[in-house]
Design a protein around this motif. Structure first.
Motif, PDB file in Angstrom:
ATOM      1  N   MET A  31      40.642  33.735  45.468  1.00  0.00           N
ATOM      2  CA  MET A  31      40.111  34.968  44.903  1.00  0.00           C
ATOM      3  C   MET A  31      38.755  34.684  44.260  1.00  0.00           C
ATOM      4  O   MET A  31      38.593  34.649  43.068  1.00  0.00           O
ATOM      5  CB  MET A  31      41.082  35.536  43.872  1.00  0.00           C
ATOM      6  N   CYS A  73      38.530  34.540  38.032  1.00  0.00           N
ATOM      7  CA  CYS A  73      39.752  35.132  38.579  1.00  0.00           C
ATOM      8  C   CYS A  73      40.940  34.238  38.253  1.00  0.00           C
ATOM      9  O   CYS A  73      40.803  33.019  38.190  1.00  0.00           O
ATOM     10  CB  CYS A  73      39.646  35.288  40.094  1.00  0.00           C
ATOM     11  N   LEU A 133      45.640  33.968  38.278  1.00  0.00           N
ATOM     12  CA  LEU A 133      46.978  34.455  38.636  1.00  0.00           C
ATOM     13  C   LEU A 133      47.919  34.172  37.470  1.00  0.00           C
ATOM     14  O   LEU A 133      47.887  33.085  36.888  1.00  0.00           O
ATOM     15  CB  LEU A 133      47.467  33.735  39.896  1.00  0.00           C
ATOM     16  N   ASN A 163      43.847  29.337  38.325  1.00  0.00           N
ATOM     17  CA  ASN A 163      42.590  30.030  38.083  1.00  0.00           C
ATOM     18  C   ASN A 163      41.447  29.333  38.807  1.00  0.00           C
ATOM     19  O   ASN A 163      41.563  28.192  39.226  1.00  0.00           O
ATOM     20  CB  ASN A 163      42.284  30.059  36.591  1.00  0.00           C
ATOM     21  N   VAL A 172      47.514  39.734  38.686  1.00  0.00           N
ATOM     22  CA  VAL A 172      46.212  39.133  38.959  1.00  0.00           C
ATOM     23  C   VAL A 172      45.204  39.784  38.011  1.00  0.00           C
ATOM     24  O   VAL A 172      45.340  40.956  37.646  1.00  0.00           O
ATOM     25  CB  VAL A 172      45.773  39.320  40.429  1.00  0.00           C
ATOM     26  N   ASN A 215      40.849  39.470  36.495  1.00  0.00           N
ATOM     27  CA  ASN A 215      39.541  38.831  36.512  1.00  0.00           C
ATOM     28  C   ASN A 215      38.734  39.309  35.321  1.00  0.00           C
ATOM     29  O   ASN A 215      38.994  40.382  34.762  1.00  0.00           O
ATOM     30  CB  ASN A 215      38.802  39.097  37.833  1.00  0.00           C
ATOM     31  N   ASN A 246      40.801  41.901  42.666  1.00  0.00           N
ATOM     32  CA  ASN A 246      42.242  41.873  42.411  1.00  0.00           C
ATOM     33  C   ASN A 246      43.036  42.287  43.638  1.00  0.00           C
ATOM     34  O   ASN A 246      44.097  41.729  43.932  1.00  0.00           O
ATOM     35  CB  ASN A 246      42.584  42.799  41.241  1.00  0.00           C
ATOM     36  N   LYS A 305      42.210  41.805  46.718  1.00  0.00           N
ATOM     37  CA  LYS A 305      42.220  40.644  47.605  1.00  0.00           C
ATOM     38  C   LYS A 305      43.240  39.615  47.119  1.00  0.00           C
ATOM     39  O   LYS A 305      43.987  39.018  47.919  1.00  0.00           O
ATOM     40  CB  LYS A 305      40.823  40.015  47.653  1.00  0.00           C
ATOM     41  N   GLY A 306      43.293  39.408  45.796  1.00  0.00           N
ATOM     42  CA  GLY A 306      44.267  38.472  45.248  1.00  0.00           C
ATOM     43  C   GLY A 306      45.696  38.891  45.538  1.00  0.00           C
ATOM     44  O   GLY A 306      46.547  38.051  45.864  1.00  0.00           O
TER      45      GLY A 306
END
Length: 516
Positions: A1, A30, A32, A42, A108, A110, A188, A190-191
């Protein structure tokens, strides 16, 4: 991410503004988080973002209630109450749902720096703020997306709110804020795609198990380090206790005592004795202290582990109320994130007697007007340690952003880059030498409002074990044949033809010079 995956999700008409804040300077992180909000993994290049984001995710879970967080919701926070480190850093949090589960299986999030969110000065980093409302738009738990619907008008109203504060302006380019927030939402998204594909391949139980293994490994590594340090100190001094202190440029002390249980591998980080809340914006929210402690523990561990929630499991942090590190809710905090955080790292490393002081500063420069805004942090010298020289011209500890390329800077803003070089000899001498700072000179081609937030202009970055201190920083304004020292923190009108010269501090040396 990463920012690359973020950029791939954003329409091309938004890319111009996003690239300067996030791609050009990489002021974007970013990460998790597990269902309880604990940090799992991260992108680790900006440490000050990471401990704070964990605090923010946990706050949203407690504040909203896990059962009230719905699929398609996205939350925005930046206020210290909600784990924010300072207001221009917007944290965007999205829950991750999976088939058949009524509550999130992961989160998630960022955090990215916005160029302007209103307040006293363009760039929203006022050195002269005395109340947090003067630093721009604030969000404790704002539902940015409500079950898939972007709340644009409510967002616009919130970004205009600082204009109601006496002497302050609303966010000066709201379209930029909206574009950057869309980029954060896309990152987020995408994550979530990546996490859900991992779950589909290995199953949720397996993914959760391995995420827990990651945290358990970090905890064990920190415990081993503390046992080793505790026994060494006990043998040397008769007790497993460490202490250290350092001073901000205004004389405020940051004091730390670390009591280690060398059998259990646990420690209490006690900041009792730290100076009171500041009238300036150097106050650091608790999330900043957590970030600094987490980062330093990760550096002290002698194994390659990802920075995560497990690092803090053996640690208890004590911060008395009303101090520089536990300010009241209305205290301004922008310099706490970008300056006090650096001094915290120096204090922790000094306490563990591991490395000389870094430049201890992010050297924050902000300028702009009602039509443009620009922010940069400037590199300096890193401290030396036993067996290594400090690096020159680098970001240190809590920041790791990249500076804007000269061509982009001069093309987009009314400024000419006159000088950009290493500040030779500014690192402290020693058996292992401290890194050198830099010299950066900017000439302005029109009238603008300029703000500086810097440190280590009064107290030198200390050396260790006979190493010499690094040189102090210096901020000069050159106008009409005069060169004037403008001090460490200032906000003023810059005139056409003015030249700002910033000389950043060097790092401290380690060990007595061999030729002494």
């Amino acid at each position: 991410m990463s920012w690359k995956s973020m950029a791939s999700m954003v329409p091309m008409d938004l890319m111009g503004t996003i690239f300067l804040s996030f791609q050009e300077r990489l002021d974007f992180s970013c990460a998790l988080f597990n269902p309880e909000g604990g940090l799992i993994a991260n992108a680790p290049h900006i440490p000050v973002h990471l401990g704070g984001m964990q605090y923010t995710v946990k706050f949203q879970i407690d504040h909203r209630g896990i059962e009230n967080i719905k699929e398609g919701d996205v939350y925005l926070a930046n206020h210290p109450t909600a784990g924010g480190c300072h207001l221009p850093d917007f944290t965007v949090i999205t829950p991750v749902f999976f088939k058949g589960h009524k509550t999130p299986v992961f989160f998630v999030a960022n955090r990215g720096h916005h160029a302007d969110i209103g307040g006293l000065v363009p760039g929203s980093m006022p050195p002269n703020a005395h109340h947090i409302d003067q630093e721009g738009a604030s969000f404790i738990s704002f539902k940015l997306v409500d079950e898939g619907v972007f709340q644009e008008q409510r967002l616009i109203d919130a970004l205009k709110a600082p204009g109601k504060v006496p002497g302050c302006s609303a966010a000066r380019n709201i379209s930029d804020n909206i574009a950057d927030l869309n980029a954060q939402i896309a990152a987020n998204r995408k994550g979530i795609q990546l996490v859900t594909s991992l779950i589909e391949e290995y199953s949720l139980d397996v993914v959760h198990a391995y995420m827990q293994h990651i945290q358990n490994t970090a905890e064990l590594c920190v415990r081993e380090m503390l046992k080793k340090v505790g026994r060494k100190v006990l043998e040397k001094t008769g007790k497993s206790q460490l202490s250290g202190e350092d001073f901000m440029d205004d004389g405020t002390v940051i004091k730390l005592t670390v009591d280690i249980d060398s059998e259990e591998g646990t420690a209490i980080f006690d900041f009792t004795g730290t100076g009171p809340e500041s009238y300036s914006s150097c106050n650091a929210p608790r999330a900043v202290t957590m970030s600094a402690v987490t980062y330093c523990l990760r550096c002290l561990v002698e194994k390659d582990i990802p920075l995560n929630n497990g690092c803090l499991a053996p640690i208890q942090i004590k911060i008395p109320e009303g101090t520089l590190l536990s300010p009241s809710e209305t205290a301004p905090v922008v310099a706490g994130n970008v300056l006090t955080s650096q001094r915290l790292c120096d204090v922790i490393f000094k306490t563990f007697d591991i490395v000389a002081a870094s430049q201890g500063c992010m050297n924050n420069l902000v300028f702009g007007d009602e039509t443009c805004g620009y922010y940069e942090t400037i590199a300096g010298g890193a401290g030396a340690g036993n067996g290594f020289h400090g690096r020159s011209g680098v970001h240190t500890h809590m920041t790791n952003t990249r500076i804007t390329d000269p061509e982009i800077l001069e093309n987009r803003f009314p400024v000419i880059l006159r000088e950009w070089k290493l500040r030779d000899g500014s690192g402290g001498s020693g058996k292992w030498e401290g890194g050198d700072g830099v010299v950066r000179q900017l000439e302005f081609t029109r009238k603008l409002t300029l703000s500086l937030l810097t440190e280590r202009r009064a107290f030198q970055p200390y050396g260790l074990h006979g190493g010499q201190p690094g040189q102090r920083g210096l901020n000069l304004l050159k106008r009409g044949g005069r060169a004037v020292n403008i001090g460490s923190k200032a906000s003023f009108e810059i005139q056409k033809g003015d030249i700002l010269c910033i000389e950043t501090p060097g790092g401290g040396g380690y060990g007595a010079p061999e030729n002494s």
